[in-house]
Scaffold this motif. Structure first.
Motif, PDB file in Angstrom:
ATOM      1  N   ARG A  28       0.828  -1.214   0.000  1.00 19.10           N
ATOM      2  CA  ARG A  28       0.000   0.000   0.000  1.00 19.10           C
ATOM      3  C   ARG A  28       0.861   1.262   0.000  1.00 19.10           C
ATOM      4  O   ARG A  28       0.456   2.314  -0.478  1.00 19.10           O
ATOM      5  CB  ARG A  28      -0.910  -0.038   1.228  1.00 19.10           C
ATOM      6  N   GLU A  86      -3.311  -5.963  -4.335  1.00 20.63           N
ATOM      7  CA  GLU A  86      -4.719  -6.324  -4.121  1.00 20.63           C
ATOM      8  C   GLU A  86      -5.386  -6.758  -5.422  1.00 20.63           C
ATOM      9  O   GLU A  86      -6.027  -7.805  -5.484  1.00 20.63           O
ATOM     10  CB  GLU A  86      -5.517  -5.149  -3.512  1.00 20.63           C
ATOM     11  N   LEU A  96     -12.996  -5.245   4.351  1.00 21.74           N
ATOM     12  CA  LEU A  96     -12.653  -3.842   4.172  1.00 21.74           C
ATOM     13  C   LEU A  96     -12.571  -3.173   5.534  1.00 21.74           C
ATOM     14  O   LEU A  96     -13.411  -3.425   6.408  1.00 21.74           O
ATOM     15  CB  LEU A  96     -13.715  -3.134   3.317  1.00 21.74           C
ATOM     16  N   GLU A  98     -11.407   2.660   6.378  1.00 20.93           N
ATOM     17  CA  GLU A  98     -10.994   3.549   5.271  1.00 20.93           C
ATOM     18  C   GLU A  98     -11.346   2.981   3.906  1.00 20.93           C
ATOM     19  O   GLU A  98     -11.003   3.554   2.869  1.00 20.93           O
ATOM     20  CB  GLU A  98      -9.478   3.806   5.330  1.00 20.93           C
ATOM     21  N   GLN A 152     -10.133   0.173   2.799  1.00 28.06           N
ATOM     22  CA  GLN A 152      -8.996  -0.588   2.288  1.00 28.06           C
ATOM     23  C   GLN A 152      -9.177  -2.071   2.600  1.00 28.06           C
ATOM     24  O   GLN A 152      -9.822  -2.435   3.582  1.00 28.06           O
ATOM     25  CB  GLN A 152      -7.693  -0.092   2.935  1.00 28.06           C
ATOM     26  N   GLU A 199      -8.226  -5.598   3.984  1.00 22.87           N
ATOM     27  CA  GLU A 199      -7.397  -6.208   5.028  1.00 22.87           C
ATOM     28  C   GLU A 199      -7.457  -7.726   4.877  1.00 22.87           C
ATOM     29  O   GLU A 199      -8.470  -8.275   4.424  1.00 22.87           O
ATOM     30  CB  GLU A 199      -7.915  -5.824   6.426  1.00 22.87           C
TER      31      GLU A 199
END
Length: 558
Positions: free
Chosen positions: A11, A122, A548, A551, A553, A555
């Motif tokens: 990231r 991802e 998610l 934020e 993102q 995980e």
């Protein structure tokens, strides 16, 4: 000491626009078909335009048999590519795309790890550029057209009991291994027993990875044998008239994907057959294109060298007319300990004796790879718990096998941690020491080819196959398929068909459960022991912890 996770590192990557990455290989922005800002497909037109260029040096990264301790083959492939670029060489990486099956199952992602990763991590581990979806759709279109042909009068006189084309999906789902379709009455067709395989085991996947261009792709798709008549005459995809539509679905998927490493070096990520149930290599078109654009191409073959490297040499190199200049075998101190009998929970403390006891697994792989006439280097993928004495034990053992082992710290340090390996691999590749040859000739009988792999690579005493399987192989030879290589489907965890037998066992047998003819891909799949072409999920699948965060993102991918 706390470490950042792979996804945290990915990231934070300082990615460059994909056009800048392509420019490193001389690919203009007009020849890149972007999927967002950080990934693109390379146009077939550009690929055609570079075919008259000389090839660079091909370097294969393989490994010992995988253990729960982890080996880091993709991590080392990426690290070595970065390392070669760091010492001033023009290098590209070629790896496979990730399947959703292991990503949500047990194995996790397939983009490398630590500071030796390919990004965007991802996307690569999820839908990426949609290639796997296209393969799944093309495969299942053929399935639908077969059943539809039978429903509307069965003009080809297909014997419904002899339809050999199953369906696929890119997920681990044991419930679909054996099923009955077309229940519910006349309107739904004729009930028959069938099943699903995982997409990476599809012959369409293998064909995409071995085809040279769209014309070759359609020819191979047409050659797929999908069923037999009552007179046992083969029915092909071409007979069903599905090859054209399947090629249309695969048109974009045939173009290799270009992405970048954390150090902004070019990486081709294309195709993804598993090595335990398929041939385990990325696409021929990606590898051969990279060889025209870079001086060194680092690629990998799935699982241990007994599977991936054997198929890379006997199938991919034979079919594509390429040959490796050097082979890197990845090993870890932790994996040596596990092969030496230490439980995963006890890997922390120093145990030189266990390392020495586990080294014969590595030694067997070194011998096997050398038998193809290629020079071998061992990469010791470093873990922080490794001690100097344990590393020295591995180096000493490898030296006794007539090879060299080099400690690599690319996981923690990126290219800086793999300079020694990169320098040595470049020296070997430049010296043109390889005298590559496949393990068996085309004209050898199919059963002899199976025996050759079982005895020379697995060190088995015998191959166990009942009369029905031997008869089937003979029939295929009589039908003109005897010159095909064999693709062994076997557990990745052992040289034997028993996943629990570690080390370098001898005195074992290889039982064949089933053989499948992949006439389009151009090999015979030999299913050994209990290996499944549709895996199941573990008791606690990775998907339970993928989510998610606040934020937005992702995980849990690793």
């Amino acid at each position: 000491m706390s470490f950042k996770t792979d996804i945290e590192i990915a990231r934070e990557a300082n990615k460059k626009p994909i056009q800048e990455v392509g420019a490193k290989l001389g690919i203009s922005s007009d020849d890149l078909l972007p999927y967002g800002h950080d990934k693109a497909k390379v146009s077939q037109q550009f690929i055609n335009s570079v075919q008259d260029r000389p090839d660079g040096k091909l370097i294969l990264v393989t490994a010992i048999n995988p253990t729960p301790a982890g080996e880091g083959k993709t991590t080392t492939t990426v690290g070595l590519g970065d390392g070669l670029n760091a010492i001033g060489r023009n290098a590209a990486i070629c790896i496979r795309e990730a399947s959703l099956g292991p990503c949500f199952g047990m194995k996790g992602g397939a983009a490398g790890g630590g500071y030796a990763q390919v990004v965007p991590m991802e996307e690569m581990n999820l839908h990426f550029t949609g290639d796997f979806h296209a393969i799944t759709s093309a495969h299942n279109l053929l399935s639908a057209m077969i059943d539809n042909h039978i429903y509307w009068g069965n003009k080809l006189e297909i014997d419904e009991r002899r339809v050999v084309w199953r369906r696929v999906m890119d997920m681990n789902d044991r419930a679909l291994r054996d099923i009955v379709t077309s229940l519910g009455g006349v309107a739904n067709g004729f009930p028959r027993q069938t099943g699903f395989d995982i997409t990476v085991a599809s012959e369409v996947m293998a064909i995409l990875c071995l085809a040279r261009d769209l014309t070759d792709l359609q020819r191979r798709l047409g050659d797929i044998i999908v069923a037999y008549t009552r007179a046992r005459e083969p029915i092909t995809c071409r007979d069903i008239k599905a090859d054209g539509a399947m090629t249309v679905l695969l048109k974009d998927a045939m173009q290799p994907n270009l992405v970048q490493t954390l150090e902004n070096n070019p990486a081709f990520v294309h195709g993804g057959p598993f090595a335990n149930i398929a041939h385990g290599c990325n696409s021929v078109i990606a590898t051969t294109t990279a060889l025209k654009l870079a001086d060194y191409v680092v690629t990998e073959a799935g699982f241990g060298a007994d599977l991936g490297a054997e198929k890379f040499m006997n199938i991919k190199c034979r079919k594509a007319g390429i040959a490796p200049s050097a082979v890197v075998v990845v090993a870890t101190v932790r994996a040596m300990k596990m092969n030496g009998g230490v439980a995963k929970a006890d890997l922390g403390p120093e145990n030189v004796q266990a390392v020495q006891a586990g080294c014969p697994n590595l030694g067997r792989h070194i011998e096997n790879v050398k038998s193809f006439g290629v020079p071998v280097v061992v990469a010791i993928n470093h873990f922080v718990s490794d001690t100097d004495a344990e590393v020295a034990a591995v180096k000493e053992y490898v030296a006794s096998m007539g090879a060299e082992a080099i400690l690599c710290k690319h996981w923690a340090k990126g290219s800086e941690g793999v300079i020694d390996l990169a320098t040595r691999v470049a020296e070997i590749a430049d010296a043109d020491m390889a005298n590559f040859a496949p393990l068996y000739p085309d004209e050898m009988s199919l059963f002899q080819k199976i025996e050759t792999v079982a005895k020379r690579i697995y060190r088995a005493d015998e191959v166990l196959a009942d009369a029905k399987i031997r008869k089937q192989l003979k029939e295929w030879e009589e039908a003109g398929y005897g010159n095909l290589p064999v693709c062994m489907a076997k557990t990745q965890y052992s040289f034997t068909t028993d996943p629990n037998r570690r080390g370098a066992p001898t005195g074992h047998s290889v039982p064949i459960r089933e053989v499948r003819l992949s006439a389009g891909a151009g090999f015979v799949v030999v299913i050994c022991g209990e290996i499944m072409t549709m895996p199941g999920l573990p008791s606690v699948p990775a998907s339970e912890t993928i989510m998610l965060n606040a934020e937005g993102q992702i995980e849990g991918l690793f």
